[in-house]
Design an enzyme around this catalytic site. Structure first.
Site, PDB file in Angstrom:
ATOM      1  N   LYS A  98      41.267  46.264  35.171  1.00  0.00           N
ATOM      2  CA  LYS A  98      41.403  46.895  36.491  1.00  0.00           C
ATOM      3  C   LYS A  98      42.781  46.613  37.095  1.00  0.00           C
ATOM      4  O   LYS A  98      43.458  47.511  37.578  1.00  0.00           O
ATOM      5  CB  LYS A  98      40.299  46.408  37.451  1.00  0.00           C
TER       6      LYS A  98
ATOM      7  N   ARG B 241      44.763  35.976  28.786  1.00  0.00           N
ATOM      8  CA  ARG B 241      45.517  36.541  29.918  1.00  0.00           C
ATOM      9  C   ARG B 241      46.528  35.527  30.459  1.00  0.00           C
ATOM     10  O   ARG B 241      46.265  34.338  30.571  1.00  0.00           O
ATOM     11  CB  ARG B 241      44.563  36.932  31.046  1.00  0.00           C
TER      12      ARG B 241
ATOM     13  N   ARG C 194      31.003  34.561  35.147  1.00  0.00           N
ATOM     14  CA  ARG C 194      31.488  35.763  35.843  1.00  0.00           C
ATOM     15  C   ARG C 194      30.844  37.023  35.255  1.00  0.00           C
ATOM     16  O   ARG C 194      30.518  37.952  35.983  1.00  0.00           O
ATOM     17  CB  ARG C 194      33.022  35.851  35.734  1.00  0.00           C
TER      18      ARG C 194
ATOM     19  N   ARG D 151      45.048  31.729  34.762  1.00  0.00           N
ATOM     20  CA  ARG D 151      44.225  31.618  35.961  1.00  0.00           C
ATOM     21  C   ARG D 151      43.178  30.525  35.808  1.00  0.00           C
ATOM     22  O   ARG D 151      42.614  30.340  34.728  1.00  0.00           O
ATOM     23  CB  ARG D 151      43.519  32.961  36.227  1.00  0.00           C
TER      24      ARG D 151
ATOM     25  N   ARG E 195      31.631  44.384  45.467  1.00  0.00           N
ATOM     26  CA  ARG E 195      31.106  43.666  44.310  1.00  0.00           C
ATOM     27  C   ARG E 195      29.606  43.437  44.408  1.00  0.00           C
ATOM     28  O   ARG E 195      29.006  42.850  43.511  1.00  0.00           O
ATOM     29  CB  ARG E 195      31.803  42.313  44.242  1.00  0.00           C
TER      30      ARG E 195
HETATM   31  P1  AP5 Z   1      43.158  42.575  33.849  1.00  0.00           P
HETATM   32  O1  AP5 Z   1      43.852  43.869  34.150  1.00  0.00           O
HETATM   33  O2  AP5 Z   1      43.715  41.319  34.427  1.00  0.00           O
HETATM   34  O3  AP5 Z   1      41.593  42.703  34.119  1.00  0.00           O
HETATM   35  P2  AP5 Z   1      40.774  42.797  35.477  1.00  0.00           P
HETATM   36  O4  AP5 Z   1      39.718  43.842  35.260  1.00  0.00           O
HETATM   37  O5  AP5 Z   1      41.691  42.989  36.643  1.00  0.00           O
HETATM   38  O6  AP5 Z   1      40.105  41.378  35.428  1.00  0.00           O
HETATM   39  P3  AP5 Z   1      39.905  40.226  36.511  1.00  0.00           P
HETATM   40  O7  AP5 Z   1      39.523  38.995  35.760  1.00  0.00           O
HETATM   41  O8  AP5 Z   1      41.077  40.106  37.422  1.00  0.00           O
HETATM   42  O9  AP5 Z   1      38.694  40.780  37.259  1.00  0.00           O
HETATM   43  P4  AP5 Z   1      37.693  39.988  38.041  1.00  0.00           P
HETATM   44  O10 AP5 Z   1      36.927  41.119  38.623  1.00  0.00           O
HETATM   45  O11 AP5 Z   1      36.910  38.977  37.321  1.00  0.00           O
HETATM   46  O12 AP5 Z   1      38.606  39.080  39.005  1.00  0.00           O
HETATM   47  P5  AP5 Z   1      38.984  39.164  40.539  1.00  0.00           P
HETATM   48  O13 AP5 Z   1      40.354  38.680  40.683  1.00  0.00           O
HETATM   49  O14 AP5 Z   1      38.595  40.475  41.141  1.00  0.00           O
HETATM   50  O15 AP5 Z   1      43.107  42.445  32.242  1.00  0.00           O
HETATM   51  C1  AP5 Z   1      42.558  41.267  31.639  1.00  0.00           C
HETATM   52  C2  AP5 Z   1      43.393  40.894  30.402  1.00  0.00           C
HETATM   53  O16 AP5 Z   1      43.209  41.907  29.404  1.00  0.00           O
HETATM   54  C3  AP5 Z   1      44.905  40.838  30.662  1.00  0.00           C
HETATM   55  O17 AP5 Z   1      45.451  39.784  29.915  1.00  0.00           O
HETATM   56  C4  AP5 Z   1      45.436  42.192  30.170  1.00  0.00           C
HETATM   57  O18 AP5 Z   1      46.775  42.106  29.727  1.00  0.00           O
HETATM   58  C5  AP5 Z   1      44.465  42.490  29.033  1.00  0.00           C
HETATM   59  N1  AP5 Z   1      44.228  43.918  28.879  1.00  0.00           N
HETATM   60  C6  AP5 Z   1      44.220  44.871  29.835  1.00  0.00           C
HETATM   61  N2  AP5 Z   1      43.937  46.081  29.308  1.00  0.00           N
HETATM   62  C7  AP5 Z   1      43.733  45.865  27.976  1.00  0.00           C
HETATM   63  C8  AP5 Z   1      43.408  46.722  26.884  1.00  0.00           C
HETATM   64  N3  AP5 Z   1      43.245  48.021  27.043  1.00  0.00           N
HETATM   65  N4  AP5 Z   1      43.259  46.165  25.660  1.00  0.00           N
HETATM   66  C9  AP5 Z   1      43.427  44.837  25.467  1.00  0.00           C
HETATM   67  N5  AP5 Z   1      43.765  43.969  26.462  1.00  0.00           N
HETATM   68  C10 AP5 Z   1      43.917  44.479  27.697  1.00  0.00           C
HETATM   69  O19 AP5 Z   1      37.964  38.085  41.152  1.00  0.00           O
HETATM   70  C11 AP5 Z   1      38.051  36.701  40.880  1.00  0.00           C
HETATM   71  C12 AP5 Z   1      37.016  35.940  41.682  1.00  0.00           C
HETATM   72  O20 AP5 Z   1      37.239  36.130  43.109  1.00  0.00           O
HETATM   73  C13 AP5 Z   1      35.552  36.388  41.480  1.00  0.00           C
HETATM   74  O21 AP5 Z   1      34.962  35.759  40.354  1.00  0.00           O
HETATM   75  C14 AP5 Z   1      34.911  35.959  42.813  1.00  0.00           C
HETATM   76  O22 AP5 Z   1      34.641  34.583  42.836  1.00  0.00           O
HETATM   77  C15 AP5 Z   1      36.008  36.234  43.837  1.00  0.00           C
HETATM   78  N6  AP5 Z   1      35.927  37.582  44.421  1.00  0.00           N
HETATM   79  C16 AP5 Z   1      36.857  38.577  44.306  1.00  0.00           C
HETATM   80  N7  AP5 Z   1      36.446  39.679  44.954  1.00  0.00           N
HETATM   81  C17 AP5 Z   1      35.216  39.381  45.480  1.00  0.00           C
HETATM   82  C18 AP5 Z   1      34.275  40.132  46.236  1.00  0.00           C
HETATM   83  N8  AP5 Z   1      34.491  41.423  46.571  1.00  0.00           N
HETATM   84  N9  AP5 Z   1      33.125  39.518  46.609  1.00  0.00           N
HETATM   85  C19 AP5 Z   1      32.885  38.236  46.293  1.00  0.00           C
HETATM   86  N10 AP5 Z   1      33.733  37.467  45.559  1.00  0.00           N
HETATM   87  C20 AP5 Z   1      34.893  38.044  45.161  1.00  0.00           C
END
Ligand code: AP5
Length: 211
Positions: free
Chosen positions: A13, A124, A168, A157, A88
């Site tokens: 994402k 990552r 997660r 991270r 979420r």
């Molecule tokens: P990346 O693009 O970083 O993936 P992402 O989908 O953004 O993954 P995140 O881990 O950031 O999502 P998340 O939803 O767990 O975390 P968030 O920060 O929102 O890609 C991942 C890796 O794959 C990278 O290394 C990339 O290079 C590689 N890649 C990309 N595309 C690829 C491909 N096509 N092929 C191969 N490799 C590829 O949330 C973190 C925490 O915050 C949550 O756990 C929660 O505790 C809290 N939080 C955040 N938002 C909320 C909410 N709304 N409500 C409650 N808690 C929340």
């Protein structure tokens, strides 16, 4: 264009939101990035969020809804936004609809099976300065350990350990995936395959968005 970007942890994402934001000239609002910044700055929000994020649990709805409400009224959101990581829970989705009339045009779901996730997240690397995302093998930076965009040393991270990733993913399936039905019922859900080369997935997303 007002986009909600859905998909499991590590679906890509953040990676893809950067390309969409540039092409559509709209900001990306990542609740995860906002929470990590609050943790780094040791604010009250950060102190509340830290324990939940470390365990891979969700931060309470009322906390996250509050920060999104404050962010969406900022001037740069007037022509649209990409919400990455919010909503979420179905409660958050309902709160978003209550916040703004026509809060979203499309809910884009990036579909990636569980078996791809661990390798993506353990490999990552993130830039702590400009937040660009890389992967040690799938999407490496030119030098391997510094950011191509700003030169800062890349970091891993805190929630990208295997144990936290598993939690997660469990939380995603239990609490976040039901949002897809919520948006499907509203006629707003579009699913895109998130497995393959980053550039091919960008093309598929642009096509789905008419960019
Ligand atoms: P990346 O693009 O970083 O993936 P992402 O989908 O953004 O993954 P995140 O881990 O950031 O999502 P998340 O939803 O767990 O975390 P968030 O920060 O929102 O890609 C991942 C890796 O794959 C990278 O290394 C990339 O290079 C590689 N890649 C990309 N595309 C690829 C491909 N096509 N092929 C191969 N490799 C590829 O949330 C973190 C925490 O915050 C949550 O756990 C929660 O505790 C809290 N939080 C955040 N938002 C909320 C909410 N709304 N409500 C409650 N808690 C929340």
């Amino acid at each position: 264009m007002k986009i909600v970007f859905l998909g499991p942890p590590g679906a890509g994402k953040g990676t893809q939101a950067a390309y969409i934001a540039e092409a559509a000239k709209i900001p990306t609002i990542s609740t995860g990035a906002m929470l990590r910044e609050a943790i780094a700055n040791k604010t009250e929000l950060g102190m509340t969020a830290e324990g939940y994020i470390k365990q891979g649990a969700l931060v309470p709805d009322e906390v996250v809804i509050g920060i999104v409400r404050d962010r969406l009224v900022m001037a740069d959101c007037a022509d649209g936004y990409i919400l990455d990581g919010f909503p979420r829970t179905v409660e958050q989705a309902k709160a978003l609809d209550a916040m703004l009339p026509n809060a979203i045009d499309v809910a884009l779901s990036l579909e990636v099976p569980d078996e791809n996730i661990i390798a993506r997240l353990t490999g990552r690397r993130e830039c702590p300065t400009c937040k660009a995302t890389f992967h040690v093998t799938n999407n490496p930076s030119k030098t391997g350990d510094t950011c191509d965009k700003c030169g800062a040393a890349l970091v891993q991270r805190a929630d990208d350990s295997e144990e936290t990733i598993k939690n997660r993913m469990k939380v995603y399936h239990e609490q976040t995936e039901p949002i897809k039905d919520y948006y499907k019922a509203a006629g707003k859900l579009t699913c895109v395959d998130g497995v393959g080369a980053v550039s091919d997935i960008t093309k598929a997303l642009f096509k789905a968005l008419g960019l």
